[in-house]
Design a protein around this motif. Structure first.
Motif, PDB file in Angstrom:
ATOM      1  N   PHE A 326     -37.419-102.141  26.408  1.00 29.01           N
ATOM      2  CA  PHE A 326     -36.731-100.978  25.994  1.00 29.01           C
ATOM      3  C   PHE A 326     -37.889 -99.941  25.867  1.00 29.01           C
ATOM      4  N   LYS A 327     -37.240 -98.756  25.690  1.00 28.91           N
ATOM      5  CA  LYS A 327     -38.251 -97.663  25.775  1.00 28.91           C
ATOM      6  C   LYS A 327     -39.252 -97.652  24.735  1.00 28.91           C
ATOM      7  N   ASP A 328     -38.985 -98.376  23.571  1.00 31.70           N
ATOM      8  CA  ASP A 328     -40.006 -98.609  22.323  1.00 31.70           C
ATOM      9  C   ASP A 328     -41.148 -99.664  22.667  1.00 31.70           C
ATOM     10  N   GLY A 329     -40.786-100.255  23.699  1.00 31.26           N
ATOM     11  CA  GLY A 329     -41.626-101.458  24.296  1.00 31.26           C
ATOM     12  C   GLY A 329     -41.248-102.706  23.819  1.00 31.26           C
ATOM     13  N   THR A 330     -40.024-102.784  23.196  1.00 31.18           N
ATOM     14  CA  THR A 330     -39.563-104.001  22.643  1.00 31.18           C
ATOM     15  C   THR A 330     -39.033-104.817  23.998  1.00 31.18           C
TER      16      THR A 330
END
Length: 578
Positions: A326-330
């Motif tokens: 995801f965009k948050d790096g998850t």
């Protein structure tokens, strides 16, 4: 409070309708590992997830927007008015999916339309009579009476024409419900693989047997210009123009271009609740369909999440898909990843380019996503009243439930509109398909008010090689409203809000590359074995474990659920084999 008074205060508000809020997914935590991750919560992604879960795989759907459904969404653009903001009619949902997923039990309610097509004329009435119009529905004798206003010869020919189309459309059904023929499997590999691949020939044989002597007719209708077909059968311009719209709807093509005949089969191919050729309005808007599929999927154990935009598909050192980030790096890991996004978005935006060959990337760049569509959603405080079929007291007539074809007096009008868009300009006299679902579905608008969908063609993606501006959008909508006013005086005064979606807007909001509603043109070079590319026609990608399940693959846009169902079966078969 009058509708106009409060609606203008909320013109910019777009609230969510037909979402998973309050359902199990709203309080289910996203796990770190799944058997299958599905990118995109459109109807095909949801169908794929449901069948994967039924097949024993733990599946999760990841939707980037705040609302489920992809193009099949309901949104409250103005307070109290709920719109099918993009896709707006239900027909080509495959019957076995409707039955398997028990969609009626899970909340799907459809309002059937009969009659289904209304084409008013822009002309002076004779001796005080209203202008003529053409109304078509399920009753053949009534249709013949309507067509007889323009041509007795055409009225006599119409039942045979419908029977001819139905026979051709019926023969196609086996092809819709199965992956295309596995050419590599048949021509190479072990004897066991070849025998297994040979089974993919069965739908072709079934189609051929059903067609029988009609094989040449079928070949002609999928390759010829729709006008060649219609001219063989009919003489009257209003009938030919009305039927021609079915051949060009959603396509940057004209009735005189080869291949425009195929989409005409969609006119009779549809089926809703066992009624063939039927097109209906989903209660609450098209988001009601997506919600019913989501409800079914969740009942099997699928996890569904909105506002989970995937940044990239994870590809391991072995070259296989292993999840998403995801965009948050998850990172979320999985055995397989299915994408219901367009092939362009999947392979150009979500897949690491280093994992794909330059030749493959070049081929993806060649897929045609040209779109002619600008969709205008309109809130009105009064029902449109047509000169050709006036109704007293603001009460709906049978024609109000139809697809209302404006600027369809002749095929020449459609040809001119197409040529203007091909030259980079929005059509001065656009083809307009108007629908007013609130005449059958009272849940969509406040009492006395209505929601109106204007599906218009032809508009280019770029206006004379520049981007659309807000001024361009408003000017085109004003032009469309002027034409509607010609047929239904008072329409413009009744408007209390409008939502204008040009091709770039359809791309930005719904992820429809080029604004194409079919996830890629339904042209002969992008159907069956070549949809979206010859190397991708079996839903598998060059990256092991990454599959396509959206409308960009066979059998294409409009055939609701089939790409998702076929892709799910392919995944399950692959995992069993390995």
């Amino acid at each position: 409070m009058a509708a106009a008074a409060w609606i203008n205060r909320g013109r910019s508000a777009v609230t969510l309708a037909g979402t998973v809020t309050g359902s199990r997914s709203s309080h289910t935590a996203l796990k770190s590992n799944y058997d299958a991750l599905i990118i995109g919560g459109g109807h095909n992604g949801l169908v794929a997830a449901a069948y994967l879960q039924k097949g024993g795989l733990k599946a999760a759907v990841l939707e980037r927007r705040h609302v489920l459904g992809g193009a099949a969404v309901s949104e409250e653009i103005f307070p109290g008015f709920r719109f099918s903001r993009c896709s707006y009619l239900l027909s080509l949902l495959r019957p076995h999916i409707y039955r398997d997923l028990e969609l009626k039990k899970h909340g799907l309610k459809v309002y059937m339309r009969d009659p289904h097509a209304f084409t008013p004329m822009l002309e002076e009435g004779v001796r005080g009579a209203p202008p003529r119009s053409l109304t078509l529905g399920s009753d053949l004798s009534t249709n013949q009476m309507e067509i007889g206003k323009f041509s007795q010869k055409d009225a006599k020919a119409y039942p045979e024409f419908v029977a001819h189309l139905e026979k051709l459309a019926d023969a196609i059904h086996p092809l819709l419900d199965a992956p295309p023929v596995d050419i590599p499997g048949i021509t190479s590999g072990s004897l066991r693989r070849r025998l297994a691949a040979a089974k993919t020939l069965i739908p072709i044989f079934q189609c051929g047997l059903k067609l029988g002597r009609n094989v040449p007719d079928f070949y002609e209708i999928i390759t010829a210009p729709i006008m060649k077909i219609l001219t063989q059968w009919f003489d009257s311009e209003p009938l030919r123009a009305t039927l021609a719209t079915d051949g060009v709807i959603g396509a940057m093509t004209s009735p005189s271009n080869p291949g425009s005949g195929y989409v005409l089969l969609h006119h009779v191919m549809g089926e809703v609740e066992k009624e063939k050729g039927a097109w209906g309005y989903v209660e609450g808007g098209m988001g009601g369909l997506s919600q019913a599929i989501a409800n079914a999927a969740q009942s099997y154990g699928v996890d569904i999440f909105t506002e989970k935009g995937v940044e990239q598909i994870l590809v391991g050192s072995d070259g296989a898909a292993k999840g998403v980030v995801f965009k948050d790096g998850t990172e979320i890991h999985s055995k397989v990843v299915l994408s219901s996004a367009t092939p362009y978005v999947t392979f150009k935006n979500l897949t690491p380019q280093s994992a794909l060959s330059p030749e493959f990337i070049k081929a993806v760049d060649q897929i045609d996503y040209t779109s002619p569509v600008t969709k205008i959603n309109v809130a009105v405080d009064k029902l449109p009243n047509f000169l050709a079929s006036p109704t007293p007291g603001d009460k709906p007539g049978p024609h109000h439930q139809c697809s209302i074809h404006l600027n369809c007096e002749s095929v020449d009008v459609l040809e001119t509109a197409y040529k203007e868009a091909k030259n980079g300009r929005p059509s001065a006299k656009p083809m307009v398909e108007m629908t007013i679902p609130s005449v059958l579905d009272p849940t969509l608008a406040p009492p006395g008010c209505h929601v109106v969908s204007l599906f218009t063609q032809f508009t280019p993606y770029h206006i004379e090689e520049r981007e659309w501006t807000d001024q361009d959008r408003e000017a085109f909508a004003d032009s469309v409203f002027d034409w509607v006013e010609e047929y239904a005086p008072g329409f413009k005064k009744s408007v209390v809000g409008r939502d204008i979606l040009a091709p770039p807007d359809l791309e930005r909001i719904f992820g429809l590359t080029g604004g194409n509603i079919f996830h890629g043109s339904m042209s002969l070079d992008q159907l069956y074995l070549t949809r979206p590319l010859p190397s991708l026609s079996d839903y598998r990608s060059p990256i092991k474990g990454l599959y396509l399940c959206g409308s960009g693959c066979h059998p294409g846009g409009g055939v609701m659920g089939s790409p998702g169902w076929n892709a799910a079966r392919t995944v399950i078969a692959d995992l069993k084999h390995h």
